[in-house]
Design a protein around this motif. Structure first.
Motif, mmCIF file in Angstrom:
data_model
loop_
_atom_site.group_PDB
_atom_site.id
_atom_site.type_symbol
_atom_site.label_atom_id
_atom_site.label_comp_id
_atom_site.label_asym_id
_atom_site.label_seq_id
_atom_site.Cartn_x
_atom_site.Cartn_y
_atom_site.Cartn_z
ATOM 1 N N TYR A 386 12.858 30.672 7.045
ATOM 2 C CA TYR A 386 12.912 32.105 6.964
ATOM 3 C C TYR A 386 12.832 32.892 8.145
ATOM 4 N N ARG A 387 13.404 34.009 7.997
ATOM 5 C CA ARG A 387 13.337 34.909 9.283
ATOM 6 C C ARG A 387 11.802 35.624 9.182
ATOM 7 N N ILE A 388 11.407 35.793 10.203
ATOM 8 C CA ILE A 388 10.153 36.566 10.678
ATOM 9 C C ILE A 388 10.418 37.839 11.178
ATOM 10 N N PRO A 389 9.995 38.906 10.788
ATOM 11 C CA PRO A 389 8.891 38.988 9.952
ATOM 12 C C PRO A 389 9.530 39.379 8.443
ATOM 13 N N ALA A 419 18.683 37.382 0.035
ATOM 14 C CA ALA A 419 17.443 37.239 -0.675
ATOM 15 C C ALA A 419 16.311 36.911 0.533
ATOM 16 N N THR A 420 15.211 37.178 0.296
ATOM 17 C CA THR A 420 14.152 37.064 1.003
ATOM 18 C C THR A 420 13.123 36.020 0.385
ATOM 19 N N VAL A 421 12.320 35.506 1.201
ATOM 20 C CA VAL A 421 11.325 34.540 0.507
ATOM 21 C C VAL A 421 10.518 35.323 -0.800
ATOM 22 N N ASN A 443 10.446 28.986 -6.736
ATOM 23 C CA ASN A 443 9.576 29.743 -6.724
ATOM 24 C C ASN A 443 8.476 29.238 -5.702
ATOM 25 N N LEU A 444 8.005 28.135 -5.703
ATOM 26 C CA LEU A 444 6.959 27.723 -4.935
ATOM 27 C C LEU A 444 7.381 27.728 -3.334
ATOM 28 N N ALA A 445 8.599 27.378 -3.038
ATOM 29 C CA ALA A 445 8.920 27.622 -1.580
ATOM 30 C C ALA A 445 8.658 29.061 -1.289
ATOM 31 N N GLY A 446 9.345 29.777 -2.071
ATOM 32 C CA GLY A 446 9.236 31.358 -1.725
ATOM 33 C C GLY A 446 7.730 31.624 -1.717
ATOM 34 N N MET A 447 6.891 31.295 -2.542
ATOM 35 C CA MET A 447 5.364 31.662 -2.599
ATOM 36 C C MET A 447 4.557 31.143 -1.147
ATOM 37 N N ILE A 448 4.896 29.997 -0.944
ATOM 38 C CA ILE A 448 4.296 29.443 0.450
ATOM 39 C C ILE A 448 4.730 30.248 1.437
ATOM 40 N N ALA A 449 6.030 30.605 1.629
ATOM 41 C CA ALA A 449 6.428 31.239 2.839
ATOM 42 C C ALA A 449 6.043 32.493 2.540
ATOM 43 N N ALA A 450 5.884 33.128 1.558
ATOM 44 C CA ALA A 450 5.584 34.636 1.310
ATOM 45 C C ALA A 450 4.064 34.912 1.858
ATOM 46 N N ASN A 451 3.336 33.911 1.339
ATOM 47 C CA ASN A 451 1.571 33.809 1.655
ATOM 48 C C ASN A 451 1.702 33.679 3.070
ATOM 49 N N LEU A 453 3.623 34.817 5.530
ATOM 50 C CA LEU A 453 4.125 35.927 6.030
ATOM 51 C C LEU A 453 3.186 37.166 5.658
ATOM 52 N N ARG A 454 2.412 37.163 4.622
ATOM 53 C CA ARG A 454 1.281 38.198 4.147
ATOM 54 C C ARG A 454 0.322 37.994 4.900
#
Ligand code: FAD
Length: 548
Positions: A386-389, A419-421, A443-451, A453-454
């Protein structure tokens, strides 16, 4: 106004779907398809499985016949007719009837080129010897089957570990042949990241396939007793009764080039979003064209059936004056091998690095394909880039036995809508115990990446492992079976009571089996003031990276 005369060169994936779509839109058009081979609209994707005897009889490969095109669609199909030239100024093509040798000139109002791709055959000695085959058409399949049967072939060498090479390996093993894979790169499935195909290397070895990875083909020589010797750059010689060359394809641009149509920088026919070439009366689709990569925005080549079919449809709409556009490709692909499935979409980590990009993050996870308490749950190893940021999803790859391609399909579709994470975290997906989990791997992949980034769950890139203190939070018995070099063990359940054993200042990389316990540990430690980071995907990722 008289009915338009629309001619199509190539009657398989792109050409046939274009022809059928044209008829559905314009009942009046005269549509003629020229195909130099003996068949149209056949399933070349099924050819390896027909060679292996899984798809029988051969006629099952024929999706539609010239007769069906004529009766159902009033489309004229001329098989055994090769188009040998285009005169764009006169709007005619030259056609040779391969049975009679007769050459004719055919007028068109619109011309569609769907000539496909040509198997790559580098100028190395011996590639034209009897017993050396490429796999593209039904006649190719016939030749290979006949060669194996008539010669009693026992040993095969497959050169090239892309999806066609792998499918051929599975099918040759199915026929009981000994198989060696010669691949110039150190991995199979070159577009994917190496650690994600490590399970395929294991599967190949488990099924008795000899792997000669990182060793390119040098030559093929005739040896004693009607065998061939496949010589590689390292000097090794692999004996074979037959050789399958599956080292890629290149766009067939012969006609386009001779007609002066513009080619793109990757060597395919240049087209716009309506699949129109540099000539306003000529369209081109399929493996022969260069298209835009949706993720990078750059021109690319992608020889896959899905894009060819969709492009055929777009070209038909455009010819009929309908508003339409082909939105580009992102390389969504799947391959099965000995019960394993590997699938990918978008950019791999190595492709981004090759392009000099550093604005991305990577997470790994290894959840079950469905609820663990329902019988038959199996691991899906998933990698999300995924792209940062901003978290835009750039690509995903997965490997496992079941439920692999449905995760990649979901992510591929989401990516097409930008879509974003954070969107993946929120995706609403099917769930019942035998199909998935309430938190799906997507969902889990999105959650881990979102975690990450946050800032809730910073991730240490695996290349940087070893620079920080490594804490393994698995139980002692798991730790004893293997861990990272230098790792210390404090099981998660004991962590709160043993914080004094941790280094106060420096970063701590936290490891567990697949990344879940380490997530909890990282959250705990960060709230206690430690600079803790996650090793995404845990020991399972380490093993994949090590098992290359
Ligand atoms: P093709 O389908 O190759 O059709 C081109 C046709 O044009 C050919 O029949 C050729 O004879 C004809 N032609 C060329 N020049 C002329 C001329 N001058 N005059 C007349 N006729 C001409 N893709 C996937 O997505 N999934 C898969 O699982 C998969 N498996 C595959 C397995 C194999 C063994 C192969 C070979 C391909 C596979 N593909 C797969 C790729 C997919 O088949 C191609 O991407 C797709 O067929 C391309 O469509 P096309 O119309 O561009 O070309």
């Amino acid at each position: 106004m008289s009915a338009p005369r629309i001619l199509i060169v190539g009657g398989v994936a792109g050409g046939a779907s274009c022809a059928a779509r044209l008829r559905r839109i314009d009942e009046s058009a005269e549509i003629v398809v020229f195909e130099r081979g003996p068949y149209v609209s056949y399933a070349n994707c099924g050819i390896p499985y027909h060679i292996g005897g899984v798809i029988e009889p051969e006629s099952k490969l024929l999706v539609a016949t010239p007769e069906l095109f004529r009766t159902r669609f009033r489309i004229e199909i001329r098989t055994g007719h090769e188009v040998t030239g285009i005169d764009p100024a006169a709007r005619t093509i030259a056609v040779r009837n391969l049975a009679t040798g007769a050459v004719s000139s055919e007028r068109y109002d619109a011309l569609v080129l769907s000539p496909g791709a040509v198997p790559v055959k580098p100028p190395l000695p011996g590639l034209d010897l009897p017993g050396v085959f490429t796999v593209r058409t039904i006649p190719d399949a016939r030749l290979i089957r006949a060669w194996i049967a008539e010669r009693g072939a026992r040993r095969a060498v497959v050169v090239g570990g892309g999806f066609i090479g792998l499918e051929m390996i599975e099918n040759l093993r199915q026929l009981g042949l000994e198989v060696t894979l010669v691949e110039m790169l150190p991995q199979v499935m070159p577009p994917m990241d190496p650690e994600m195909v490590a399970p395929l290397h294991a599967a190949l070895r488990e099924h008795g396939v000899r792997l000669a990875l990182g060793d390119g083909l040098a030559s093929i020589t005739p040896e004693e007793g009607q065998t061939l010797g496949v010589r590689t750059a390292s000097g090794a010689v692999h004996p074979a009764d037959l050789v399958i060359l599956a080292i890629g394809v290149r766009p067939d641009t012969t006609l386009a080039k001779a007609a002066g149509l513009a080619l793109g920088e990757r060597g395919g026919i240049r087209v716009d979003a309506q699949m129109r070439t540099s000539d306003p009366h000529i369209w081109a689709v399929g493996d022969a064209v260069e298209v835009v990569d949706r993720v990078t925005g750059l021109p690319t080549l992608l020889a896959l059936a899905g894009p060819a079919n969709r492009q055929g449809r777009v070209a038909a709409d455009a010819i009929c004056g309908r508003p339409t556009r082909f939105g580009g490709v992102q390389g969504t692909a799947v391959c099965g091998l000995f019960g394993r499935t590997v699938a990918a979409t978008g950019q791999s980590e190595k492709a981004l690095r090759r392009a000099g990009r550093t604005d991305f993050g990577v997470v790994y996870l290894h959840p079950n394909n469905h609820a663990g308490y329902y019988p038959g749950a199996a691991r899906v190893s998933l990698k999300l880039v995924y792209r940062i940021p901003d978290g835009r999803v750039l690509g995903a790859q997965a490997v496992g036995t079941d439920g692999v391609e449905k995760r990649i399909d979901a992510i591929a579709t989401a990516m097409q809508f930008g879509a974003t994470v954070f969107d993946l975290e929120e995706s609403e997906l099917c769930y019942a115990p035998q199909f998935g989990s309430a938190k799906d791997p997507v969902n889990l992949a999105g959650m881990i990446a979102a975690n990450a980034l946050r800032g809730d769950l910073p991730v240490t890139p695996w290349e940087e492992v070893g620079r920080a203190w490594v804490l393994d939070v698995r139980d002692a018995d798991e730790f004893a079976e293997g861990t990272l070099p230098g790792a210390r063990n404090i099981p998660l359940a004991e962590l709160r009571d043993r914080l004094s054993e941790l280094p106060a200042g420096g970063p701590i990389d936290v490891l567990c089996g697949t990344g879940l316990r380490s997530y909890n540990a990282v959250r705990l430690l960060r709230q206690r003031g430690f600079d803790a980071r996650n090793l995404a995907g845990g020991y399972a990722t380490w093993e994949m990276r090590r098992g290359l």
